[in-house]
Design a protein around this motif. Structure first.
Motif, PDB file in Angstrom:
ATOM      1  N   GLY A   1       0.790  -1.229   0.000  1.00 32.21           N
ATOM      2  CA  GLY A   1       0.000   0.000   0.000  1.00 32.21           C
ATOM      3  C   GLY A   1       0.814   1.267   0.000  1.00 32.21           C
ATOM      4  N   SER A   2       0.275   2.243   0.676  1.00 29.05           N
ATOM      5  CA  SER A   2       0.750   3.621   0.616  1.00 29.05           C
ATOM      6  C   SER A   2       1.969   3.897   1.489  1.00 29.05           C
ATOM      7  N   LEU A   3       2.432   5.142   1.382  1.00 33.02           N
ATOM      8  CA  LEU A   3       3.427   5.686   2.300  1.00 33.02           C
ATOM      9  C   LEU A   3       2.659   6.539   3.306  1.00 33.02           C
ATOM     10  N   LYS A   4       2.735   6.207   4.570  1.00 30.01           N
ATOM     11  CA  LYS A   4       2.068   6.971   5.620  1.00 30.01           C
ATOM     12  C   LYS A   4       3.038   8.041   6.107  1.00 30.01           C
ATOM     13  N   VAL A   5       2.621   9.318   6.012  1.00 28.35           N
ATOM     14  CA  VAL A   5       3.450  10.443   6.420  1.00 28.35           C
ATOM     15  C   VAL A   5       2.789  11.077   7.642  1.00 28.35           C
ATOM     16  N   GLU A   6       3.569  11.218   8.716  1.00 28.32           N
ATOM     17  CA  GLU A   6       3.006  11.809   9.929  1.00 28.32           C
ATOM     18  C   GLU A   6       4.032  12.712  10.602  1.00 28.32           C
ATOM     19  N   GLY A   7       3.524  13.655  11.386  1.00 27.50           N
ATOM     20  CA  GLY A   7       4.402  14.572  12.090  1.00 27.50           C
ATOM     21  C   GLY A   7       4.300  15.968  11.525  1.00 27.50           C
ATOM     22  N   ASP A   8       5.404  16.690  11.560  1.00 25.41           N
ATOM     23  CA  ASP A   8       5.470  18.064  11.068  1.00 25.41           C
ATOM     24  C   ASP A   8       6.000  18.035   9.638  1.00 25.41           C
ATOM     25  N   PHE A   9       5.143  18.260   8.656  1.00 30.43           N
ATOM     26  CA  PHE A   9       5.552  18.180   7.257  1.00 30.43           C
ATOM     27  C   PHE A   9       4.692  19.092   6.403  1.00 30.43           C
ATOM     28  N   GLN A  10       5.173  19.336   5.201  1.00 25.62           N
ATOM     29  CA  GLN A  10       4.439  20.073   4.181  1.00 25.62           C
ATOM     30  C   GLN A  10       4.623  19.303   2.885  1.00 25.62           C
TER      31      GLN A  10
ATOM     32  N   ASP B   1       3.692  20.837  -4.645  1.00 29.76           N
ATOM     33  CA  ASP B   1       3.702  20.344  -6.025  1.00 29.76           C
ATOM     34  C   ASP B   1       5.015  20.738  -6.703  1.00 29.76           C
ATOM     35  N   LYS B   2       5.139  20.439  -7.984  1.00 32.46           N
ATOM     36  CA  LYS B   2       6.375  20.679  -8.730  1.00 32.46           C
ATOM     37  C   LYS B   2       6.772  22.147  -8.776  1.00 32.46           C
ATOM     38  N   ASP B   3       5.793  23.048  -8.565  1.00 29.12           N
ATOM     39  CA  ASP B   3       6.066  24.479  -8.588  1.00 29.12           C
ATOM     40  C   ASP B   3       6.266  25.064  -7.189  1.00 29.12           C
ATOM     41  N   GLY B   4       6.239  24.206  -6.171  1.00 25.83           N
ATOM     42  CA  GLY B   4       6.439  24.667  -4.805  1.00 25.83           C
ATOM     43  C   GLY B   4       5.176  25.104  -4.087  1.00 25.83           C
ATOM     44  N   ASN B   5       4.005  24.912  -4.719  1.00 26.03           N
ATOM     45  CA  ASN B   5       2.734  25.279  -4.096  1.00 26.03           C
ATOM     46  C   ASN B   5       2.317  24.204  -3.105  1.00 26.03           C
ATOM     47  N   ALA B   6       1.969  24.621  -1.892  1.00 25.06           N
ATOM     48  CA  ALA B   6       1.599  23.663  -0.845  1.00 25.06           C
ATOM     49  C   ALA B   6       0.187  23.138  -1.041  1.00 25.06           C
ATOM     50  N   TYR B   7       0.019  21.829  -0.834  1.00 21.31           N
ATOM     51  CA  TYR B   7      -1.311  21.223  -0.797  1.00 21.31           C
ATOM     52  C   TYR B   7      -1.974  21.635   0.514  1.00 21.31           C
ATOM     53  N   ASP B   8      -3.262  21.943   0.470  1.00 13.78           N
ATOM     54  CA  ASP B   8      -4.022  22.244   1.682  1.00 13.78           C
ATOM     55  C   ASP B   8      -4.430  20.916   2.302  1.00 13.78           C
ATOM     56  N   LEU B   9      -3.802  20.575   3.398  1.00 10.20           N
ATOM     57  CA  LEU B   9      -4.032  19.282   4.045  1.00 10.20           C
ATOM     58  C   LEU B   9      -5.180  19.337   5.042  1.00 10.20           C
ATOM     59  N   GLY B  10      -5.856  20.464   5.116  1.00 10.77           N
ATOM     60  CA  GLY B  10      -7.026  20.567   5.969  1.00 10.77           C
ATOM     61  C   GLY B  10      -6.756  20.291   7.439  1.00 10.77           C
ATOM     62  N   GLY B  11      -5.557  20.641   7.907  1.00  6.07           N
ATOM     63  CA  GLY B  11      -5.211  20.437   9.304  1.00  6.07           C
ATOM     64  C   GLY B  11      -4.754  19.033   9.659  1.00  6.07           C
ATOM     65  N   ARG B  12      -4.664  18.148   8.652  1.00  5.35           N
ATOM     66  CA  ARG B  12      -4.242  16.766   8.927  1.00  5.35           C
ATOM     67  C   ARG B  12      -2.781  16.716   9.351  1.00  5.35           C
ATOM     68  N   GLU B  13      -2.487  15.836  10.294  1.00  2.00           N
ATOM     69  CA  GLU B  13      -1.114  15.577  10.725  1.00  2.00           C
ATOM     70  C   GLU B  13      -0.638  14.222  10.239  1.00  2.00           C
ATOM     71  N   VAL B  14      -1.526  13.475   9.582  1.00  2.00           N
ATOM     72  CA  VAL B  14      -1.205  12.171   8.996  1.00  2.00           C
ATOM     73  C   VAL B  14      -1.893  12.095   7.634  1.00  2.00           C
ATOM     74  N   VAL B  15      -1.135  11.742   6.590  1.00  2.00           N
ATOM     75  CA  VAL B  15      -1.703  11.498   5.261  1.00  2.00           C
ATOM     76  C   VAL B  15      -1.047  10.256   4.679  1.00  2.00           C
ATOM     77  N   SER B  16      -1.683   9.681   3.679  1.00  2.00           N
ATOM     78  CA  SER B  16      -1.127   8.531   2.973  1.00  2.00           C
ATOM     79  C   SER B  16      -0.881   8.916   1.526  1.00  2.00           C
TER      80      SER B  16
END
Length: 73
Positions: free
Chosen positions: A11-20, A23-38
């Motif tokens: 499956g996926s890569l689980k990313v947790e903690g303090d991260f951003q 995209d390829k242009d340096g624009n941040a995805y809005d993670l909606g306050g999530r501290e864990v994403v896959s």
């Protein structure tokens, strides 16, 4: 908390903690306050780069850590 990336079996890569995630242009995805994403590894997600579970039954990988060869000079 430091960033931790867990390679999940089949499956996926689980990313947790303090991260951003940007995209390829340096624009941040809005993670909606999530501290864990896959993050998708199989390429089947309709929500790339995030996992939507489409890999189930279509992607196999036994996640076992190993040492990389020495870095080339």
């Amino acid at each position: 908390m430091a960033t931790k990336i867990t390679v999940n079996n089949n499956g996926s890569l689980k990313v947790e903690g303090d991260f951003q995630i940007v995209d390829k242009d340096g624009n941040a995805y809005d993670l909606g306050g999530r501290e864990v994403v896959s993050i998708c590894r199989c390429g089947r997600s309709a929500n790339k780069p995030f996992c939507d579970g489409s890999h189930k039954g279509h992607f196999e990988h036994e996640a076992v850590a190993f040492a990389l060869p020495p870095k080339k000079q």
